[in-house]
Design an enzyme around this catalytic site. Structure first.
Site, short mmCIF file in Angstrom:
data_model
loop_
_atom_site.label_atom_id
_atom_site.label_comp_id
_atom_site.label_asym_id
_atom_site.label_seq_id
_atom_site.Cartn_x
_atom_site.Cartn_y
_atom_site.Cartn_z
N ARG A 168 0.49 -0.94 -0.04
CA ARG A 168 -0.22 0.12 -0.19
C ARG A 168 0.90 1.22 -0.20
O ARG A 168 1.39 1.59 0.64
CB ARG A 168 -0.83 0.04 1.33
N GLY A 169 1.25 2.03 -1.00
CA GLY A 169 1.78 3.40 -1.43
C GLY A 169 1.86 3.92 -0.89
O GLY A 169 2.95 4.71 0.03
N GLU A 170 0.95 4.49 -0.24
CA GLU A 170 0.58 5.92 0.72
C GLU A 170 1.05 5.43 2.78
O GLU A 170 1.75 5.97 3.26
CB GLU A 170 -0.65 6.10 1.51
N ASP A 171 1.37 3.65 2.35
CA ASP A 171 1.33 3.57 4.36
C ASP A 171 3.23 3.02 3.89
O ASP A 171 4.18 3.11 5.26
CB ASP A 171 1.17 2.44 4.39
N THR A 172 3.67 2.80 2.36
CA THR A 172 5.08 1.78 3.04
C THR A 172 6.02 2.55 1.30
O THR A 172 7.00 1.84 1.74
CB THR A 172 5.57 0.41 2.81
N ARG A 173 5.44 3.16 0.86
CA ARG A 173 5.76 3.49 -0.58
C ARG A 173 7.48 4.06 -0.08
O ARG A 173 8.87 3.80 -0.64
CB ARG A 173 5.64 4.61 -0.93
N GLY A 195 -11.11 3.26 -8.19
CA GLY A 195 -11.95 2.74 -8.32
C GLY A 195 -11.45 2.22 -9.43
O GLY A 195 -12.06 1.15 -9.92
N GLU A 239 -4.58 -7.66 -6.06
CA GLU A 239 -2.95 -8.36 -5.81
C GLU A 239 -3.22 -9.00 -5.46
O GLU A 239 -2.69 -10.88 -6.15
CB GLU A 239 -2.32 -7.18 -5.78
#
Length: 395
Positions: free
Chosen positions: A23-28, A57, A91
């Protein structure tokens, strides 16, 4: 972890060694960024599609499904908001389907800031993230099954591994992945199977801890790898000899409570990985104690200094005394160079003692006789050319 035979691998050629789902916003910009580069550095062909580029979406594309199918191993980084993304969940379903289809695939769950039980039962922050899908998306049922299945796999939990040190945690993951890929041709970028043990053997024979001259001959039949070994040995040890008598290449000054288990941990291991002799000391400090003779000697015996400025750096008299000593060494000779790293503060905050730096420094102002020279050292360090995280490579 699942094991794979050589014959099995020969039956299918994978485009990627590893696919990372996260999840990009958490760990990018932190964990996944470091993990990706650690894998690539080991010549492990790694693919991920950042959800920052995903149209809100939109369901996962055929290209992404193909990328998952073309990957040998999967790393799923579970964070608090992973289950809020339908893209991540799709995914995950695809990954688990591939694992069911063939034993050639293996999935490794990484429990970054959530626990396995929270993934398995969709409870806590995972439950909150998942709840928005429950009555709105027909795929919710299969997402739930996939979450339960992957949580039952053997994986890695950050908080229970190596005292939560991210860099060491990443090293452990990369080591496990490398082991799983041991039968796959790993000669990309000149990486040769077995060369490390041979280099270690030569290093041992060199007895680099002694003061006298050492000479080693490498003999063997033509084509047996003599030149390759000599080249690898040179690459491994050349950084040790620069015509000087410094014990350390780099001394890192930092505030442990701010950066010990994240930024400095990664920095230290990255430097060591490049055979750069690095000194760092923070966890053994006795509160209120001034810096020791041993630490002063370590500063004098270092060629370069990296000063990691964080919000609480100036709250530590130990850190400030280190900085004063560092700046004194730089003024004595041009051989020493200091590099300020502005981790979560700005150069102007260090220079002007403003913002969070001012709050941290304020307790010394009227209580400590050393406050004036500490203030001067902060000014001098802030004026040097350095690195500011937020303005470099998008943070």
């Amino acid at each position: 972890m699942a094991s794979t035979s050589t014959s099995s691998i020969e039956k299918k050629s994978f485009k990627y060694d590893v696919f990372i789902s996260f999840r990009g916003e958490d760990t990018r910009k932190n964990f996944v960024d470091h993990l990706y580069y650690a894998l690539v550095h080991k010549s492990i062909h790694t693919n991920y599609i950042d959800d920052e580029r995903i149209t809100r979406g939109k369901r996962i594309s055929d290209d992404l499904i193909t990328a998952i199918q073309d990957s040998r191993l999967y790393i799923i980084v579970f964070s608090k908001n992973y289950a809020s993304s339908s893209w991540c969940l799709d995914e995950l379903v695809q990954i688990m389907e591939e694992c069911h289809k063939s034993t050639l695939h293996t999935a490794y769950p990484i429990f970054y800031d959530v626990e396995p039980t929270e993934i398995r039962k969709q409870s806590g922050p995972v439950g909150e993230a998942f709840s928005k899908h429950e009555n709105q998306d027909p795929s919710a049922a299969k997402w739930r099954v996939a979450l339960k299945e992957v949580a039952d796999l053997a994986g890695f939990e950050l908080k229970n591994t190596l005292d939560g040190h991210e860099a060491k945690f990443i090293e452990k993951i990369v080591e496990e992945i490398s082991l799983e890929l041991r039968f796959i041709d790993s000669s990309v970028d000149g990486k040769l199977i077995g060369i490390e043990s041979r280099v270690k053997g030569v290093v041992s024979a060199l007895e680099t801890g002694t003061d006298d001259v050492r000479m080693i001959g490498i003999k063997g039949m033509g084509g047996s790898g003599k030149t390759t070994l000599a080249r690898a040995e040179f690459d491994h040890t050349s950084g040790w000899f620069e015509g000087n008598s410094f014990k350390y290449d780099v001394f890192i000054s930092f505030r442990g409570e701010d950066t010990r288990k994240n930024f400095v941990d990664h920095l230290y291991h990255a430097l060591r990985h490049k055979s750069i002799r690095t000194y760092k000391d923070d966890e053994r400090i006795t509160k209120g104690k001034t810096i020791s003779d041993e630490l002063i000697m370590a500063i004098k015996d270092s060629r370069f200094y990296i000063v990691v400025f964080s919000k609480n750096y100036a709250s530590s008299s130990w850190c400030l005394d280190e900085l004063v000593q560092i700046m004194e060494e730089c003024q004595k000779t041009t051989i020493h160079t200091a590099y300020p790293v502005f981790y979560d503060v700005e150069p102007t905050e260090i220079q002007n003692h403003s913002g969070s730096v001012a709050e941290a420094f304020s307790k010394h102002e009227t209580q400590d006789a050393a406050a004036a020279k500490r203030r001067q050292a902060l000014n001098e360090a802030a004026d040097l050319a350095g690195f500011e995280l937020k303005n470099t490579l998008d943070g």
